[in-house]
Write a protein that holds these residues in place. Structure first.
Motif, PDB file in Angstrom:
ATOM      1  N   CYS A   1       1.033   4.309  25.703  1.00 60.80           N
ATOM      2  CA  CYS A   1       0.222   5.353  25.090  1.00 60.80           C
ATOM      3  C   CYS A   1      -1.008   4.709  24.460  1.00 60.80           C
ATOM      4  O   CYS A   1      -0.939   3.582  23.960  1.00 60.80           O
ATOM      5  CB  CYS A   1       1.011   6.128  24.036  1.00 60.80           C
ATOM      6  SG  CYS A   1       0.093   7.539  23.361  1.00 60.80           S
TER       7      CYS A   1
ATOM      8  N   CYS B   1      -2.687   5.920  21.835  1.00 62.68           N
ATOM      9  CA  CYS B   1      -2.915   6.308  20.439  1.00 62.68           C
ATOM     10  C   CYS B   1      -2.630   5.135  19.491  1.00 62.68           C
ATOM     11  O   CYS B   1      -1.940   4.188  19.854  1.00 62.68           O
ATOM     12  CB  CYS B   1      -2.062   7.518  20.068  1.00 62.68           C
ATOM     13  SG  CYS B   1      -0.327   7.147  19.755  1.00 62.68           S
TER      14      CYS B   1
ATOM     15  N   HIS C   1       4.019  10.753  21.071  1.00 60.46           N
ATOM     16  CA  HIS C   1       3.664  11.081  22.451  1.00 60.46           C
ATOM     17  C   HIS C   1       4.656  10.475  23.441  1.00 60.46           C
ATOM     18  O   HIS C   1       5.047  11.117  24.420  1.00 60.46           O
ATOM     19  CB  HIS C   1       2.242  10.585  22.753  1.00 60.46           C
ATOM     20  CG  HIS C   1       1.239  10.998  21.736  1.00 60.46           C
ATOM     21  ND1 HIS C   1       0.643  10.109  20.888  1.00 60.46           N
ATOM     22  CD2 HIS C   1       0.755  12.224  21.408  1.00 60.46           C
ATOM     23  CE1 HIS C   1      -0.184  10.756  20.086  1.00 60.46           C
ATOM     24  NE2 HIS C   1      -0.134  12.048  20.375  1.00 60.46           N
TER      25      HIS C   1
ATOM     26  N   ASP D   1      -0.872  15.050  29.638  1.00 59.09           N
ATOM     27  CA  ASP D   1      -2.310  15.222  29.442  1.00 59.09           C
ATOM     28  C   ASP D   1      -2.572  15.569  27.979  1.00 59.09           C
ATOM     29  O   ASP D   1      -2.658  16.723  27.603  1.00 59.09           O
ATOM     30  CB  ASP D   1      -2.840  16.319  30.366  1.00 59.09           C
ATOM     31  CG  ASP D   1      -4.346  16.448  30.301  1.00 59.09           C
ATOM     32  OD1 ASP D   1      -5.005  15.481  29.860  1.00 59.09           O
ATOM     33  OD2 ASP D   1      -4.862  17.503  30.687  1.00 59.09           O
ATOM     34  N   ASN D   2      -2.665  14.528  27.149  1.00 61.68           N
ATOM     35  CA  ASN D   2      -2.878  14.745  25.722  1.00 61.68           C
ATOM     36  C   ASN D   2      -4.105  14.001  25.209  1.00 61.68           C
ATOM     37  O   ASN D   2      -4.329  13.921  24.023  1.00 61.68           O
ATOM     38  CB  ASN D   2      -1.636  14.315  24.930  1.00 61.68           C
ATOM     39  CG  ASN D   2      -1.305  12.849  25.144  1.00 61.68           C
ATOM     40  OD1 ASN D   2      -2.036  12.114  25.785  1.00 61.68           O
ATOM     41  ND2 ASN D   2      -0.180  12.421  24.620  1.00 61.68           N
ATOM     42  N   GLY D   3      -4.889  13.428  26.112  1.00 56.62           N
ATOM     43  CA  GLY D   3      -6.076  12.693  25.717  1.00 56.62           C
ATOM     44  C   GLY D   3      -5.816  11.231  25.397  1.00 56.62           C
ATOM     45  O   GLY D   3      -6.742  10.465  25.182  1.00 56.62           O
ATOM     46  N   TYR D   4      -4.541  10.815  25.352  1.00 57.28           N
ATOM     47  CA  TYR D   4      -4.207   9.429  25.025  1.00 57.28           C
ATOM     48  C   TYR D   4      -3.698   8.645  26.230  1.00 57.28           C
ATOM     49  O   TYR D   4      -3.308   7.499  26.099  1.00 57.28           O
ATOM     50  CB  TYR D   4      -3.149   9.373  23.922  1.00 57.28           C
ATOM     51  CG  TYR D   4      -3.632   9.879  22.599  1.00 57.28           C
ATOM     52  CD1 TYR D   4      -4.612   9.204  21.891  1.00 57.28           C
ATOM     53  CD2 TYR D   4      -3.105  11.039  22.059  1.00 57.28           C
ATOM     54  CE1 TYR D   4      -5.063   9.669  20.671  1.00 57.28           C
ATOM     55  CE2 TYR D   4      -3.543  11.506  20.834  1.00 57.28           C
ATOM     56  CZ  TYR D   4      -4.520  10.821  20.152  1.00 57.28           C
ATOM     57  OH  TYR D   4      -4.964  11.278  18.941  1.00 57.28           O
ATOM     58  N   ASN D   5      -3.673   9.280  27.394  1.00 54.29           N
ATOM     59  CA  ASN D   5      -3.190   8.625  28.610  1.00 54.29           C
ATOM     60  C   ASN D   5      -1.760   8.117  28.425  1.00 54.29           C
ATOM     61  O   ASN D   5      -1.441   6.975  28.745  1.00 54.29           O
ATOM     62  CB  ASN D   5      -4.126   7.497  29.037  1.00 54.29           C
ATOM     63  CG  ASN D   5      -3.879   7.049  30.476  1.00 54.29           C
ATOM     64  OD1 ASN D   5      -3.273   7.775  31.252  1.00 54.29           O
ATOM     65  ND2 ASN D   5      -4.333   5.870  30.827  1.00 54.29           N
ATOM     66  N   THR D   6      -0.903   8.951  27.917  1.00 51.58           N
ATOM     67  CA  THR D   6       0.506   8.605  27.731  1.00 51.58           C
ATOM     68  C   THR D   6       1.194   8.672  29.090  1.00 51.58           C
ATOM     69  O   THR D   6       1.090   9.663  29.795  1.00 51.58           O
ATOM     70  CB  THR D   6       1.172   9.571  26.745  1.00 51.58           C
ATOM     71  OG1 THR D   6       0.414   9.585  25.553  1.00 51.58           O
ATOM     72  CG2 THR D   6       2.592   9.146  26.443  1.00 51.58           C
TER      73      THR D   6
END
Length: 92
Positions: free
Chosen positions: A70, A72, A84, A54-59
């Motif tokens: 990812c 990003c 990521h 859960d890093n905002g990049y949907n990795t």
């Protein structure tokens, strides 16, 4: 004669330019008298759950394609090995 096919997508019959009949996507050569009703389809479902950071990049790791993904910009620049993805790989 019955054929069993395991795949993500439903099987189809294909008549090649060589006049041979195939079950696709496996490209299994079969006799020309086989019909689609003669094929048992077992839908492939990945047994592993997707791993997501859960890093905002949907990795995530896609179990079907067996690839890391990812969202990003660095993912594309680093040819699939952004920081990521590396972090996700270390957690698996």
């Amino acid at each position: 004669m019955k054929y069993t096919v395991t795949s993500v997508i439903p099987p189809r019959l294909y008549l090649g330019s060589d006049n041979k009949t195939y079950i696709v996507p496996q490209w299994l050569e079969i006799p020309s008298n086989i019909k689609l009703e003669d094929i048992d389809w077992i839908k492939f479902i990945a047994k592993s759950k997707p791993v997501i950071i859960d890093n905002g990049y949907n990795t995530r790791y896609d179990a079907v394609s067996k690839k890391y993904i990812c969202g990003c910009q660095g993912f594309w620049r680093a040819k699939g090995l952004c920081k990521h993805v590396k972090e996700l790989m270390s957690k698996r």
